[in-house]
Design a protein around this motif. Structure first.
Motif, short mmCIF file in Angstrom:
data_model
loop_
_atom_site.label_atom_id
_atom_site.label_comp_id
_atom_site.label_asym_id
_atom_site.label_seq_id
_atom_site.Cartn_x
_atom_site.Cartn_y
_atom_site.Cartn_z
N UNK A 276 6.83 1.86 4.56
CA UNK A 276 5.49 1.60 4.46
C UNK A 276 5.07 1.32 5.87
N UNK A 277 3.66 2.36 5.95
CA UNK A 277 3.22 2.41 7.50
C UNK A 277 2.01 1.56 7.26
N UNK A 278 1.76 0.87 8.03
CA UNK A 278 0.49 -0.12 8.33
C UNK A 278 -0.62 0.19 9.49
N UNK B 234 -0.82 5.66 7.79
CA UNK B 234 -0.73 4.68 7.09
C UNK B 234 -0.46 5.14 5.65
N UNK B 235 0.32 4.12 5.07
CA UNK B 235 0.72 4.55 3.60
C UNK B 235 2.27 4.35 3.48
N UNK C 179 0.65 -1.41 -0.05
CA UNK C 179 0.08 -0.09 0.11
C UNK C 179 0.71 1.28 -0.01
N UNK C 180 0.64 2.13 -0.95
CA UNK C 180 1.05 3.39 -0.93
C UNK C 180 0.40 4.47 -0.25
#
Lengths: 358, 358
Positions: free
Chosen positions: B356-358, B317-318, A18-19
């Motif tokens: 990448x942050x979840x 996130x992203x 996911x970007x």
């Protein structure tokens, strides 16, 4: 109205890198580039706005003899065409551009290849009979919302995603532009433009308008944010140019970058593609070498999809840089450093990967 | 003669990322950049030739009043100085240079900081009494063998590693150049120049001649492959320049690049250093931003070592690109793209990492 992100939609997204969460943008997993056809679960997703509601109809109007209102059933009743098509985001590789431009931070995996099935855009236009003064086809998606204008990089309210194509291209049956309603044998998923979308072979995927809702034949060139604001090569030192065909590019899929592999015979593999024609050669080069050793390039499996290549290499202990450089039938060759443009489009620089051999 | 690579030497190398087996070249593991002092096991190694035999003596000769023959015991009998010194290979970051130059394929981890203890080079020179016409100090290592000449990039036989320093710099007690015999409290290991080596603070590590065997005061500028062939900025469009001081540079150590982290408060951490003076500021910037937010830069723990910095960030996130840009006390700022030079030295481009942050 935007569509709620249901559990089913969230599940569709689980395999991707996911970007951005909203609007949803995501790269393919690295391993997906190894496959000839990308599974729908692993196909990258580019969205400019939240998932839209779509009323299920396509209006065709403007400078036409017969305005049309088509449903999915109408499109399915027309002659169906299916092609494997490589789609690549124009911003793919932006993160490797220096200086770093504004825009989504795509690495190198906003590229995928799926089977797309639909009606020919040319057949739809033939029904509508564009007038002799038609110049462009305005293609409108159902997606809309706030957006950063390129000119100011500030939000404006309620822009709609609209692109145009030259009418001669859109109406050319040989261009095989699809109004696609199936992807890899299944109805389109919401993230990929359900119920139908354009698929424009050879062009950066911005042309492949998702959630297609209107087609209008224009007698003047179209001016709009996604045509003349964004998706423009804004060169620092020469006139701006629109983003159109995918630039020639090779990617290395095996060995995976920055991994450790055993010494011995290693088959280096990858993909290569171009919007200007088939790939005619891929050369490999290692650090300190100024020449390129030819890889074996597989013939195209179809006119619109990436090609496989491989190269047999005797891997000796130590670190080795790997470079793969593709050339297409039009004579285009990947550059070491493409000219910089303000919004970071079309970065087809030769990839430099490395592996550590133990 | 070269030294056999014993099991003990091989064990010393186990924690490193090997670039070349013979001569041995290896980067520090990525996590080693987090520590204020790099353990000897994790300190990068740069060698131009196979490990040499060293007869344990240092000859000081040339235009001097008194020629000297010194042993390790002689050096240990002199006043001892110990400093933490950041050493960086001039080719560090070559893999990120476009077009890719010839040379060892260093990523970004040919930089480390260790405690070095030894005699001052200035004290040794004071004993030898350089003549008034002395201009440079020729510094010879015991290492020698085949080498690619820069001018032709072909092997020649039996070149010896020799560098020179301006005599005024070499003889300046305030420069704190060491003839080091201890690293992190232990006798030097073979890969780090046993029994003794130069350690030249603030300069790219090519100046810190390992396995030091001879010092000669010259009355003319020194000409040699490692002085005027390699380790020269070969600019395409202006006069060549020697590689001397380390250029200002910041690295991001946390979060590790290209990893996935949880959303929430995140402390971004890193190191920064320059050969031209202390780091005065580090700025952070994210994709789409044109300005730089200041990080907290820790004061220098010593005059010759990298500095810590950190920045508190609310991770949403992203995918997020992270850029850190250092400025030193002399006003040098890291560039987006440093000017290209043929052999790929001194790449201090702003690092672009992503998480990448979840």
């Amino acid at each position: 109205m935007s569509l709620a992100v249901t559990d089913a939609i969230a599940a569709n997204r689980a395999a991707l890198a996911m970007i951005k969460e909203e609007p949803f943008n995501a790269e393919a997993p690295h391993a997906a580039l190894r496959d000839p056809i990308t599974s729908t679960d692993e196909h990258y997703v580019r969205s400019n706005f939240a998932l839209p509601e779509h009323d299920g109809t396509l209006h065709v109007a403007g400078a036409v003899g017969t305005a049309l209102r088509l449903t999915l059933d109408d499109l399915r009743a027309m002659p169906a065409v299916e092609h494997a098509v490589t789609l690549e985001c124009a911003g793919n590789g932006r993160l490797d551009t220096r200086p770093l431009p504004a825009g989504e931070p795509w690495g190198g995996y906003a590229v995928s290849t799926a089977y797309w099935k639909g009606a020919r855009l040319a057949d739809v236009l033939a029904q509508a009979r564009p007038g002799p003064d038609g110049a462009e086809l305005r293609c409108e998606g159902a997606d809309h919302g706030k957006y950063h204008l390129s000119s100011v990089l500030e939000d404006v309210d309620d822009l709609t995603f609209v692109r145009s194509l030259p009418l001669a291209h859109a109406a050319d049956p040989a261009a095989e532009i699809l109004i696609a309603y199936e992807m890899n044998g299944e109805p389109l998923r919401p993230d990929h433009g359900a119920p139908f979308r354009l698929v424009v072979p050879h062009w950066y995927a911005v042309a492949s308008v998702k959630w297609l809702s209107r087609l209008d034949v224009l007698t003047e060139p179209f001016v709009g944010e996604f045509q003349t604001g964004h998706y423009i090569y804004q060169w620092p030192d020469r006139p701006f140019e629109p983003v159109t065909h995918m630039r020639v590019r090779a990617r290395i899929t095996d060995p995976a970058p920055e991994t450790t592999i055993p010494a011995g015979t290693c088959t280096i593999r990858g993909k290569a593609w171009s919007g200007a024609g088939p790939i005619t050669s891929v050369g490999l080069s290692f650090i300190g070498e100024s020449d390129w050793s030819p890889a074996v390039v597989e013939p195209p499996k179809g006119p619109y999809q990436w090609q496989d290549w491989h190269y047999t290499w005797e891997a000796t202990p130590g670190r080795h840089s790997l470079r793969a450089r593709a050339t297409d039938a039009a004579g285009n060759v990947q550059p070491d450093v493409p000219p910089w443009n303000r919004l970071g489009y079309g970065n087809n620089a030769i990839e430099i990967s490395y592996v550590d051999v133990r």
